[in-house]
Scaffold this motif. Structure first.
Motif, mmCIF file in Angstrom:
data_model
loop_
_atom_site.group_PDB
_atom_site.id
_atom_site.type_symbol
_atom_site.label_atom_id
_atom_site.label_comp_id
_atom_site.label_asym_id
_atom_site.label_seq_id
_atom_site.Cartn_x
_atom_site.Cartn_y
_atom_site.Cartn_z
ATOM 1 N N UNK A 1 0.812 -1.223 0.000
ATOM 2 C CA UNK A 1 0.000 0.000 0.000
ATOM 3 C C UNK A 1 0.847 1.275 0.000
ATOM 4 N N UNK A 2 1.942 1.278 0.758
ATOM 5 C CA UNK A 2 2.813 2.451 0.803
ATOM 6 C C UNK A 2 3.448 2.711 -0.563
ATOM 7 N N UNK A 3 3.905 1.657 -1.232
ATOM 8 C CA UNK A 3 4.505 1.805 -2.553
ATOM 9 C C UNK A 3 3.488 2.361 -3.554
ATOM 10 N N UNK A 4 2.247 1.933 -3.445
ATOM 11 C CA UNK A 4 1.223 2.410 -4.369
ATOM 12 C C UNK A 4 0.983 3.906 -4.206
ATOM 13 N N UNK A 5 0.935 4.368 -2.966
ATOM 14 C CA UNK A 5 0.719 5.804 -2.741
ATOM 15 C C UNK A 5 1.878 6.613 -3.330
ATOM 16 N N UNK A 6 3.094 6.139 -3.128
ATOM 17 C CA UNK A 6 4.258 6.830 -3.684
ATOM 18 C C UNK A 6 4.208 6.804 -5.209
ATOM 19 N N UNK A 7 3.751 5.704 -5.808
ATOM 20 C CA UNK A 7 3.626 5.619 -7.262
ATOM 21 C C UNK A 7 2.577 6.592 -7.787
ATOM 22 N N UNK A 8 1.512 6.799 -7.039
ATOM 23 C CA UNK A 8 0.516 7.797 -7.449
ATOM 24 C C UNK A 8 1.141 9.189 -7.454
ATOM 25 N N UNK A 9 1.941 9.464 -6.439
ATOM 26 C CA UNK A 9 2.646 10.748 -6.397
ATOM 27 C C UNK A 9 3.602 10.871 -7.589
ATOM 28 N N UNK A 10 4.363 9.810 -7.860
ATOM 29 C CA UNK A 10 5.313 9.828 -8.981
ATOM 30 C C UNK A 10 4.594 10.012 -10.311
ATOM 31 N N UNK A 11 3.444 9.394 -10.467
ATOM 32 C CA UNK A 11 2.688 9.519 -11.711
ATOM 33 C C UNK A 11 2.381 10.975 -12.011
ATOM 34 N N UNK A 12 1.949 11.718 -10.998
ATOM 35 C CA UNK A 12 1.620 13.125 -11.202
ATOM 36 C C UNK A 12 2.859 13.995 -11.315
ATOM 37 N N UNK A 13 3.957 13.583 -10.687
ATOM 38 C CA UNK A 13 5.164 14.408 -10.665
ATOM 39 C C UNK A 13 6.062 14.189 -11.873
ATOM 40 N N UNK A 14 6.130 12.942 -12.368
ATOM 41 C CA UNK A 14 7.053 12.614 -13.456
ATOM 42 C C UNK A 14 6.364 12.246 -14.768
ATOM 43 N N UNK A 15 5.105 11.800 -14.678
ATOM 44 C CA UNK A 15 4.347 11.392 -15.881
ATOM 45 C C UNK A 15 5.037 10.272 -16.651
ATOM 46 N N UNK A 16 5.581 9.289 -15.953
ATOM 47 C CA UNK A 16 6.233 8.169 -16.605
ATOM 48 C C UNK A 16 5.280 6.971 -16.689
ATOM 49 N N UNK A 17 5.326 6.223 -17.793
ATOM 50 C CA UNK A 17 4.408 5.093 -17.970
ATOM 51 C C UNK A 17 4.517 4.034 -16.883
ATOM 52 N N UNK A 18 5.737 3.773 -16.393
ATOM 53 C CA UNK A 18 5.886 2.719 -15.385
ATOM 54 C C UNK A 18 5.116 3.081 -14.120
ATOM 55 N N UNK A 19 5.035 4.362 -13.765
ATOM 56 C CA UNK A 19 4.254 4.772 -12.602
ATOM 57 C C UNK A 19 2.761 4.588 -12.876
ATOM 58 N N UNK A 20 2.348 4.856 -14.102
ATOM 59 C CA UNK A 20 0.938 4.667 -14.468
ATOM 60 C C UNK A 20 0.558 3.194 -14.391
ATOM 61 N N UNK A 21 1.398 2.320 -14.953
ATOM 62 C CA UNK A 21 1.104 0.893 -14.936
ATOM 63 C C UNK A 21 1.058 0.357 -13.508
ATOM 64 N N UNK A 22 2.002 0.830 -12.674
ATOM 65 C CA UNK A 22 2.002 0.405 -11.272
ATOM 66 C C UNK A 22 0.758 0.900 -10.543
ATOM 67 N N UNK A 23 0.334 2.115 -10.882
ATOM 68 C CA UNK A 23 -0.839 2.710 -10.225
ATOM 69 C C UNK A 23 -2.127 1.999 -10.600
#
Length: 312
Positions: free
Chosen positions: A205-227
């Motif tokens: 769960x903690x990793x998912x929240x950080x990935x949501x933050x990364x998705x908005x901050x970096x806009x990288x596909x790997x963060x989107x797929x993880x999210x």
């Protein structure tokens, strides 16, 4: 009907460049940096699809997550480079190309820093979550692999060589531009700092929240797929509660914060972590993650039926 061989004047003249041109058509491009593996579009697509499947099947396969990030981020990396070039700290990072590893960081010095500083918060986070700058596994990957090699009868010399080979698999290999490859490596090595600033551990769960933050901050596909696919591995109720509590906050905070790829972390160790958060535009989550986790454990205990009494 007879055929005559064309005269020499009608044949194309041999030149030293002709063999080279033919070779270029049938050989891959030369590596642009150490460990670089040049691939064409078809190979890149296969790598992306295969690594995506393996990453979802086995989330401990950090090598597959690394391949997925490299093979899908290509069109988005120039944007991150432009953001780095827009700031003095980002330009300094591209000039100096620092690395974040156990060898490059003075962790002992950070342990002696005052509480509340970013450096002290970082080493305390490493100790609390039992991870190191070189690995995100609960137990140090280096120590674990070293013990495995020794149990198989390998000498210390061969153990060291084997570890170096395995560590190299987590380095960037599939990006053609050396500078973009370094930016991807920097993004990967800085991931733990986002956990520290946001206040989250290393559980799913903690990793998912950080990935949501990364998705908005970096806009990288790997963060989107993880999210998108990461939450599917959680129990339905917990997944919904996690998204309700942190989803909107993580996306808003990541979108409004300064792009973290341009932060020269090595120059921020002695800064108060709350001051650093304010400078970067990172604000506190609606609920400390420790409190959310405690509530989840309590709800799970209520929802689970009592264990049956043992049969005499």
């Amino acid at each position: 009907m007879s055929f005559r061989r064309p005269s020499a004047s009608l044949l194309p003249r041999a030149s030293s460049s002709a063999p080279r041109a033919r070779l270029r058509c049938f050989t891959n491009q030369a590596p642009a940096y150490p460990l670089h593996v040049p691939v064409n579009a078809f190979q890149r697509t296969l790598l992306a699809a295969g690594s995506a499947v393996m990453s979802l099947y086995d989330t401990s396969r950090h090598d597959m997550v690394a391949v997925l990030s490299e093979t899908t981020a290509g069109p988005f990396m120039p944007g991150l480079r432009r953001k780095m070039l827009d700031t003095p700290s980002g330009r300094a990072i591209l000039r100096d190309r620092p690395r974040i590893t156990e060898e490059s960081l003075d962790l002992e010095k950070m342990r002696k820093m005052e509480k509340g500083t970013f450096g002290r918060a970082y080493v305390d986070w490493l100790a609390r979550n039992k991870v190191t700058p070189d690995t995100r596994d609960p137990v140090s990957l280096s120590c674990l692999l070293h013990k495995c090699f020794q149990s198989l009868g390998f000498s210390s010399l061969h153990c060291g060589k084997g570890l170096n080979i395995l560590r190299s698999l987590l380095k960037v290999r599939y990006m053609d531009d050396p500078e973009l490859a370094y930016i991807m490596q920097r993004y990967r090595e800085s991931h733990d700092f986002y956990h520290v600033l946001l206040g989250f551990g290393v559980s799913l769960p903690a990793e998912l929240v950080v990935k949501w933050f990364e998705l908005a901050n970096f806009n990288l596909p790997v963060a989107f797929l993880s999210s998108v696919f990461g939450p599917l591995r959680m129990e339905t109720g917990a997944r919904h509660r996690l998204m309700e509590t942190y989803g909107t906050w993580a996306l808003k905070c990541g979108g409004s914060a300064q792009c973290l790829i341009g932060v020269y972390w090595e120059k921020e160790w002695e800064k108060d972590i709350n001051v650093l958060r304010d400078e970067l535009g990172i604000y506190r989550p609606p609920m400390p993650f420790k409190e959310w986790r405690a509530r989840e454990r309590q709800m799970k205990g209520v929802e689970e039926p009592p264990a049956a009494a043992p049969v005499p």
